[in-house]
Design an enzyme around this catalytic site. Structure first.
Site, short mmCIF file in Angstrom:
data_model
loop_
_atom_site.label_atom_id
_atom_site.label_comp_id
_atom_site.label_asym_id
_atom_site.label_seq_id
_atom_site.Cartn_x
_atom_site.Cartn_y
_atom_site.Cartn_z
N GLN A 1 2.71 16.87 -6.26
CA GLN A 1 3.95 16.50 -5.56
C GLN A 1 5.17 17.18 -6.18
O GLN A 1 6.13 17.50 -5.49
CB GLN A 1 4.10 14.97 -5.60
N LYS B 1 5.22 20.71 -4.69
CA LYS B 1 5.42 20.62 -3.23
C LYS B 1 6.87 20.28 -2.92
O LYS B 1 7.52 20.92 -2.09
CB LYS B 1 4.50 19.51 -2.69
N LYS C 1 3.85 9.63 -7.53
CA LYS C 1 2.83 9.11 -6.63
C LYS C 1 2.44 7.72 -7.12
O LYS C 1 2.61 7.41 -8.29
CB LYS C 1 1.59 10.01 -6.64
N LYS D 1 9.88 11.13 -5.79
CA LYS D 1 9.52 10.98 -4.38
C LYS D 1 8.04 11.29 -4.23
O LYS D 1 7.56 12.30 -4.75
CB LYS D 1 10.35 11.96 -3.54
N THR E 1 3.74 15.43 8.95
CA THR E 1 2.77 16.17 8.13
C THR E 1 1.84 17.00 9.02
O THR E 1 1.61 18.19 8.76
CB THR E 1 1.96 15.21 7.24
N ASN F 1 -3.24 9.40 10.08
CA ASN F 1 -1.91 9.88 10.44
C ASN F 1 -1.85 11.41 10.53
O ASN F 1 -1.39 11.98 11.52
CB ASN F 1 -0.89 9.35 9.42
N GLY G 1 4.35 6.57 2.56
CA GLY G 1 2.95 6.26 2.83
C GLY G 1 2.01 7.36 2.36
O GLY G 1 2.44 8.43 1.92
N ASP G 2 0.74 7.08 2.40
CA ASP G 2 -0.34 8.05 2.15
C ASP G 2 -1.59 7.38 2.73
O ASP G 2 -1.47 6.48 3.59
CB ASP G 2 -0.48 8.36 0.64
N SER H 1 10.62 12.98 5.04
CA SER H 1 11.02 11.79 4.29
C SER H 1 12.40 12.00 3.67
O SER H 1 13.24 11.10 3.66
CB SER H 1 10.03 11.51 3.16
P1 NDP Z 1 -4.78 7.80 6.68
O1 NDP Z 1 -5.11 6.62 5.88
O2 NDP Z 1 -3.89 7.65 7.86
O3 NDP Z 1 -6.10 8.55 7.16
C1 NDP Z 1 -7.05 9.01 6.24
C2 NDP Z 1 -8.24 9.57 7.01
O4 NDP Z 1 -9.11 10.25 6.11
C3 NDP Z 1 -9.06 8.48 7.66
O5 NDP Z 1 -9.67 9.00 8.81
C4 NDP Z 1 -10.09 8.18 6.57
O6 NDP Z 1 -11.29 7.59 7.06
C5 NDP Z 1 -10.36 9.56 6.03
N1 NDP Z 1 -10.77 9.45 4.63
C6 NDP Z 1 -10.06 8.95 3.60
N2 NDP Z 1 -10.75 8.96 2.46
C7 NDP Z 1 -11.96 9.49 2.78
C8 NDP Z 1 -13.12 9.77 2.05
N3 NDP Z 1 -13.19 9.51 0.72
N4 NDP Z 1 -14.17 10.33 2.72
C9 NDP Z 1 -14.10 10.59 4.05
N5 NDP Z 1 -13.01 10.34 4.80
C10 NDP Z 1 -11.97 9.80 4.18
O7 NDP Z 1 -4.14 8.87 5.64
P2 NDP Z 1 -3.24 10.13 5.93
O8 NDP Z 1 -3.61 10.75 7.22
O9 NDP Z 1 -1.84 9.75 5.69
O10 NDP Z 1 -3.66 11.09 4.72
C11 NDP Z 1 -4.70 12.05 4.82
C12 NDP Z 1 -4.53 13.12 3.75
O11 NDP Z 1 -3.25 13.77 3.92
C13 NDP Z 1 -4.51 12.62 2.30
O12 NDP Z 1 -5.09 13.61 1.48
C14 NDP Z 1 -3.03 12.49 1.98
O13 NDP Z 1 -2.78 12.56 0.60
C15 NDP Z 1 -2.51 13.72 2.72
N6 NDP Z 1 -1.08 13.69 3.02
C16 NDP Z 1 -0.53 12.71 3.78
C17 NDP Z 1 0.81 12.73 4.08
C18 NDP Z 1 1.43 11.74 5.00
O14 NDP Z 1 2.60 11.95 5.36
N7 NDP Z 1 0.75 10.70 5.44
C19 NDP Z 1 1.70 13.75 3.50
C20 NDP Z 1 1.02 14.79 2.78
C21 NDP Z 1 -0.33 14.74 2.53
P3 NDP Z 1 -11.55 6.02 6.81
O15 NDP Z 1 -10.61 5.32 7.74
O16 NDP Z 1 -12.97 5.82 7.14
O17 NDP Z 1 -11.24 5.76 5.36
#
Ligand code: NDP
Length: 451
Positions: free
Chosen positions: A111, A114, A126, A90, A209, A240, A165-166, A383
């Site tokens: 993961q 976690k 992943k 997962k 999250t 997200n 998703g991620d 999830s």
């Molecule tokens: P999204 O794609 O919804 O959002 C990512 C955000 O982070 C965007 O604002 C993006 O900006 C910014 N971002 C991504 N890469 C970079 C970078 N290299 N430099 C600066 N800004 C960046 O992703 P999520 O919100 O789902 O995920 C965010 C984090 O949370 C990740 O680390 C993910 O692994 C972690 N996570 C997510 C979970 C989930 O349920 N979604 C669960 C657990 C952890 P831009 O649009 O400009 O790229």
């Protein structure tokens, strides 16, 4: 550095070259395990360290697709099935241009522990692609997702491996991936989580999250006789995790004053206008600069104007910080600035957002520091609740799922906190989360023999 850490990292560098983020994640976990390994020689006798750093299976594939101008495009696809001692694999899928094997491997490794900490029966995995969804049309996204699933479908299934998703993979992408899986297999089953609410999704998955990271912060502060009420919070990212962190912060009486994307950050002293942020990011899929254009009084700072080598978000004075964008977005200097400005609580929504130097400072300062594998586990936990509902062909209410999420976050906090005390380092949730997560997986691996 203890010899088992040194030997393992040297071996990884030689056997899996150029996977910097993976070495970083492995070293962080291994460094915490010494007190456990000293007390329990069985883990070394069964060679658990050497086995756990090696993924059970790594799938690397070509994803060819046709863009709107008729040009053939090619991307790399990955699924790393790291460890299935506790349950079916997962973990999410990430679509981002900087994705490579080292990044997917660090995420898959994290993961494992976690998922173990959630107390639910799920293994660690992943996947993703170096595909960049930015600027692509809906049809391009759909064709890419269909091509990606045309290979992935043979490796996943509702009791085998259940991706979610991620970064870059939200509800739209999960929909296209699911449609193609169903077309190829003929099975209407819970092979993905984060599905739409009218076709098998769970309430609260979208919010989980971010909400979970705030619940985790509440638990850390409660034990210190404090609460989130009235706290000024710095949040990075605007995807997200960030959006639903901000939503929950308002619900618990705190205020988020920042958000960011890869182009820049906003600082809104009055508190981020959540409706406007959702409109800009979830509906218009626009850059964050549009928020500032539409809400006078917001300060927008482009990345080029950040202090050299720093993330501008962490220069804003705050009581609590929620890194929610990406790995290594808080370096040692950022951490020093946060502490100097009086930040008392860090709850990590993103995976591995803090560098080793930053973590050392948070621990030395004794502030409430919630490491990612504990603080952001609410997403994968919900999830798993989606998988449970799919298996039972039921749908629970928002309140039921939210109550379960809250309880899971409290249990994760208790487990990490009590394990830290058990090993003589009260308050060190990095050590507590790593030992508790590892111990359960390692014991299951020993029970299941050499496989
Ligand atoms: P999204 O794609 O919804 O959002 C990512 C955000 O982070 C965007 O604002 C993006 O900006 C910014 N971002 C991504 N890469 C970079 C970078 N290299 N430099 C600066 N800004 C960046 O992703 P999520 O919100 O789902 O995920 C965010 C984090 O949370 C990740 O680390 C993910 O692994 C972690 N996570 C997510 C979970 C989930 O349920 N979604 C669960 C657990 C952890 P831009 O649009 O400009 O790229």
């Amino acid at each position: 550095m203890s010899s088992y850490i040194h030997d393992t990292i040297s071996y990884l560098k030689q056997s899996s070259p150029a996977q910097t983020e993976f070495y970083q994640a492995a070293e962080e976990v291994l460094s915490s395990l010494k007190p456990l390994l000293d007390r329990n020689p069985k883990y070394q006798k069964h060679n658990i360290i050497q086995r756990i750093v090696e993924p059970e299976r790594q799938i690397l594939f070509r994803v060819a697709w046709v863009d709107d101008r008729g040009n053939v495009q090619v991307n790399k696809g990955y699924r790393i099935q790291f460890n299935s001692a506790l349950g079916p694999y997962k973990g999410g899928l990430r679509f981002h241009p900087n994705v490579n094997a080292g990044i997917i491997k660090f995420l898959g490794f994290e993961q494992i522990f976690k998922n173990s900490l959630t107390g639910l029966p799920i293994g660690g995995a992943k996947g993703g692609s170096n595909f960049d969804p930015k600027g692509k049309s809906d049809n391009e996204i759909m064709r890419f997702c269909q091509s990606f699933m045309t290979e992935l479908f043979r490796h996943v299934g509702d009791t085998i491996d259940v991706p979610a998703g991620d970064i870059g993979v939200g509800g739209r992408e999960i929909g296209y991936l699911y449609g193609q899986y169903k077309r190829l297999t003929g099975h209407y089953e819970g092979v993905l989580t984060g599905k739409g609410l009218n076709w098998g999704g769970s309430l609260v998955r979208t919010e989980a999250t971010g909400y979970g990271a705030v619940y985790f912060a509440q638990n850390m502060l409660a034990e210190r006789g404090d609460s989130m009420a009235g706290k000024v919070c710095a949040v990075s990212g605007s995807g997200n995790v960030s959006i639903y962190t901000i939503e929950k912060l308002y619900q618990v009486g705190a205020k988020a004053v920042t958000a960011s994307d890869s182009n820049g950050m906003i600082y809104d002293e009055r508190g981020i206008d959540l409706d406007l942020l959702k409109q800009v990011k979830e509906v218009d899929r626009a850059r964050l600069s549009r928020y500032a254009e539409q809400r006078p009084g917001t300060v927008y700072t482009p990345v080029e104007n950040y202090p050299t080598g720093r993330n501008g978000v962490w220069t804003v004075p705050c009581d609590a910080a929620f890194p929610s964008a990406t790995q290594n977005e808080v370096n040692a200097e950022d951490a020093a600035t946060l502490l100097k400005n009086g930040c008392k609580c860090i709850s990590e929504g993103a995976n591995m957002p803090s560098s080793a130097g930053a973590i050392d400072q948070f621990l030395a300062a004794g502030i409430a520091y919630g490491p990612a594998k504990a603080a952001n586990a609410g997403g994968v936990a919900t999830s798993q609740l989606e998988m449970s509902q799919n298996a039972a062909m039921l749908q629970w209410t928002f309140e039921e799922v939210d109550a379960k999420l809250k309880r899971i976050m409290e249990n994760i906090y208790r487990t990490a906190s009590e394990t830290a005390k058990e090993f003589g380092q009260p308050g060190n949730l990095v050590l507590g989360a790593n030992i508790a997560g590892f111990r359960k997986v390692a014991d299951a691996m020993i029970d299941q023999g050499v496989v």
